[in-house]
Enzyme design. Structure first.
Site, short mmCIF file in Angstrom:
data_model
loop_
_atom_site.label_atom_id
_atom_site.label_comp_id
_atom_site.label_asym_id
_atom_site.label_seq_id
_atom_site.Cartn_x
_atom_site.Cartn_y
_atom_site.Cartn_z
N CYS B 84 0.82 -1.21 0.00
CA CYS B 84 0.00 0.00 0.00
C CYS B 84 0.85 1.26 0.00
O CYS B 84 0.33 2.37 -0.11
CB CYS B 84 -0.93 -0.01 1.20
SG CYS B 84 -1.84 -1.55 1.35
N ILE B 210 -12.70 -0.86 -0.77
CA ILE B 210 -12.00 -1.34 -1.96
C ILE B 210 -12.22 -0.30 -3.06
O ILE B 210 -13.37 0.10 -3.30
CB ILE B 210 -12.54 -2.72 -2.37
CG1 ILE B 210 -12.17 -3.76 -1.28
CG2 ILE B 210 -12.00 -3.14 -3.73
CD1 ILE B 210 -12.92 -5.07 -1.42
N LYS B 330 -9.99 6.02 4.54
CA LYS B 330 -11.28 5.59 5.09
C LYS B 330 -12.46 6.03 4.22
O LYS B 330 -13.34 5.22 3.91
CB LYS B 330 -11.40 6.20 6.50
CG LYS B 330 -12.72 5.97 7.18
CD LYS B 330 -12.87 4.52 7.53
CE LYS B 330 -14.33 4.08 7.53
NZ LYS B 330 -14.87 3.85 6.20
N HIS B 334 -9.06 3.95 -1.09
CA HIS B 334 -7.70 3.43 -1.02
C HIS B 334 -7.37 2.55 -2.23
O HIS B 334 -7.31 1.33 -2.12
CB HIS B 334 -7.54 2.66 0.28
CG HIS B 334 -6.17 2.09 0.52
ND1 HIS B 334 -5.02 2.64 -0.01
CD2 HIS B 334 -5.76 1.01 1.24
CE1 HIS B 334 -3.97 1.91 0.37
NE2 HIS B 334 -4.39 0.93 1.12
#
Lengths: 388, 388
Positions: B84, B210, B330, B334
């Site tokens: 990430c 997602i 959040k 992401h």
């Protein structure tokens, strides 16, 4: 640019290590590199690591921290992926970092596991290095892509299958004494000619094998080497990288590799040497035709003349300009994400005089390494010189 | 170190783009970045690109040359993968390259497609960022891993689920005006508390979604900006990267993230500022607890005090130190390989005063970005400052 040196090199044997985890392979390569360098692990300030298809082969992304653990270093650790040029890019970043003065010691290299997968999955995995939308879904895999490039080369410049067979035979001969090589057996030109076709004009011995393995290099500044009494006689004096359109259909000429032209030009630019000064070369012969294209991009031969050089034996171990004395990807093997680091390791050994094939280049002072990704949509070139 | 500037930023909307190819998403982000920068594509000397799971999501490795094509640049192009933190690492390389004087203009960013996969495959793909041998095969996925970290934090320092719910609610509120955010709706603390559990103590609104999306930044030297009359008032004054053991079981303390400590220390080191000078932060809140850990590693709060700061509203838009004004992972979303670039883009907009939430930080001069990989086995921190 800071004077950048190769302090130590480490390789696993190339071949099948289907029962060893990737981190285990890299640990072996790193351990050998540190032993060769005589540099303590604690001095490493950065890990630059290449891997191509770990997501498929080991269900393992985010490999750099794992490889830092395996190598026993604690420092920023990054994975680079540029298909078969992944380790070349990783080494390049280590060289640039040390050259910029951002670190005195970097560990670079790569690892690939492939033989643990079924062959069809390896072929599919490798195909991801081509354009999925416009090539792979049309049925293109790499033997077919390089067959197109070979055909275009023959059309443009002449040459024939038998010329390529000379390259296969040469590289197998070179691999014979190499303790790290996957295939240590002779292949005659006639044997290569008689092998079954894969994608015309390429037959079985025109293609490199499927290989597991790892490579590691300890890259240091000359200042660090001097201060710590580290024997590091080989300097990396040039590094270059180039990029081309991904899909063959978007290229102007299938028998030229401009990404490698660009990489070579950039790599020579920071050195005091040029193609005429090169004594020995390690190039990306994923297929025999790729060796021809590489030697031309490196300026070792004019466009269209690489094939004749191969035919006439110029690039054999006892020729004027030995190419792939390691055995190349063809016979030493091609663990995709490790290959670029392996090339630098082999060149370093050749220039230091401690390679099993060093006897063929006893006075070599300048070496060049050429690592390519996909159908050379990516290329990395390094120039190495004996500095002391 | 050369004075490094952000000349332009570009983002796609974050959310579901299941019908768009990755190259298409990156093309949009790059187009917007070039338009914002007013820098011609032909001046770009290097592309640094982050992507995590393209092999699974698009059967596409070797993405950097494709993304160079999509962005309309021809230059060395490299993919970075650090889970990430992939784009954070890519941006860092661009910053280092410009800082070292190796290039005047670099394009950096990343892309991820995820929503085109079935959810179980996304979960499996994300799990590759943990240790496959010693975590994933034991059943660990990321919600579980961060739940362990939250439990360890509560045990060590106190705090409770409701404190984390404040973070979820805050970040959803911040995302409301953000045109790029995936979720633009309020979530109250009570709603977050009432959401179904995922892995105790984490419930649905403690987790990021997602997401598909892309980010792009045009990074230039201040000298280039001055010479070409490019408006680039935001400087990247610090960059740092850290690495930790991969598996949680190998860590000393599950409620500390030393990789981010190291990255922050290195990032502040080249600047004239420290944690007390930070006006605004974008941090890696893949789970609400991760925001707490991040703010502590950045030195914004002492160890164990981040949770209280969240509870007391210190980090809200109108608090003393707004964190994740973009909405964070959040609520903004992401897209794994794009996130680190998006954070720098959002910080740049906040510091320039042209972010929809700029009104909350009208005098902000110092911003910090924190991007993490896995359970923070990798971390990248950048310090941005208003330079003129």
């Amino acid at each position: 640019m800071t004077d950048v040196r190769v302090a130590g090199v480490g390789l696993t044997r190339f071949g099948s290590h289907a029962d060893r985890a990737g981190r285990d392979l890299f640990a072996t390569a790193a351990e050998r590199a540190f032993a060769d360098a005589g540099v303590p692990r604690g001095d490493v300030e950065e890990l630059n690591y290449g891997n191509y298809m770990g997501a498929l082969a080991e269900h393992q992304g985010h490999q750099a921290p794992l490889m830092a653990e395996a190598a026993g270093v604690r420092c920023p650790a990054t994975r680079y992926e540029s298909a078969c040029a992944s380790a070349g890019v990783a080494v390049r970043e280590a060289v640039r970092t040390v050259a910029a003065g951002d670190a005195d010691v970097a560990l670079a290299g790569g690892m690939e596991r492939m033989t643990n997968l079924p062959t069809d999955e390896v072929t599919e995995g490798l195909a991801m290095a081509a354009d999925d939308l416009f090539e792979v879904r049309s049925g293109v895999t790499f033997p077919g892509a390089y067959a197109l490039m070979a055909t275009a080369y023959f059309d443009a410049y002449g040459g024939e299958r038998r010329d390529l067979a000379h390259i296969a035979s040469k590289n197998h001969a070179n691999a014979l004494p190499n303790e790290y090589a996957q295939y240590r057996r002779e292949v005659s030109v006639d044997e290569a000619m008689d092998a079954p076709p894969v994608a015309e004009p390429l037959h079985l011995y025109d293609a490199c094998p499927i290989t597991d393995g790892a490579s590691a290099l300890v890259i240091v500044s000359a200042e660090y080497a001097a201060e710590h009494d580290v024997d590091a006689p080989v300097a990396v004096t040039g590094t270059g990288q180039g990029t081309d359109r991904m899909a063959l259909a978007d290229r102007e000429h299938l028998a030229r590799t401009p990404a490698a032209d660009d990489a070579a030009e950039a790599a020579y630019a920071t050195t005091g040497v040029g193609p005429d000064d090169v004594d020995v070369a390690e190039v990306h012969d994923c297929f025999t035709i790729a060796e021809v294209l590489a030697t031309e991009s490196l300026g070792l031969f004019e466009a269209g003349e690489g094939i004749g050089a191969a035919r006439e034996g110029v690039t054999t171990a006892d020729g004027d300009l030995p190419v792939n004395l390691s055995g190349g990807l063809k016979a030493k093997g091609h663990p995709v994400g490790a290959t670029g680091g392996s090339q630098i390791a082999e060149l370093t050994r050749l220039l230091r005089g401690d390679h099993p094939n060093s006897e063929h280049v006893p006075d070599a002072e300048v070496g060049v390494a050429h690592n390519a990704g996909g159908t050379v949509a990516s290329a990395v070139v390094h120039v190495l010189e004996v500095a002391e």
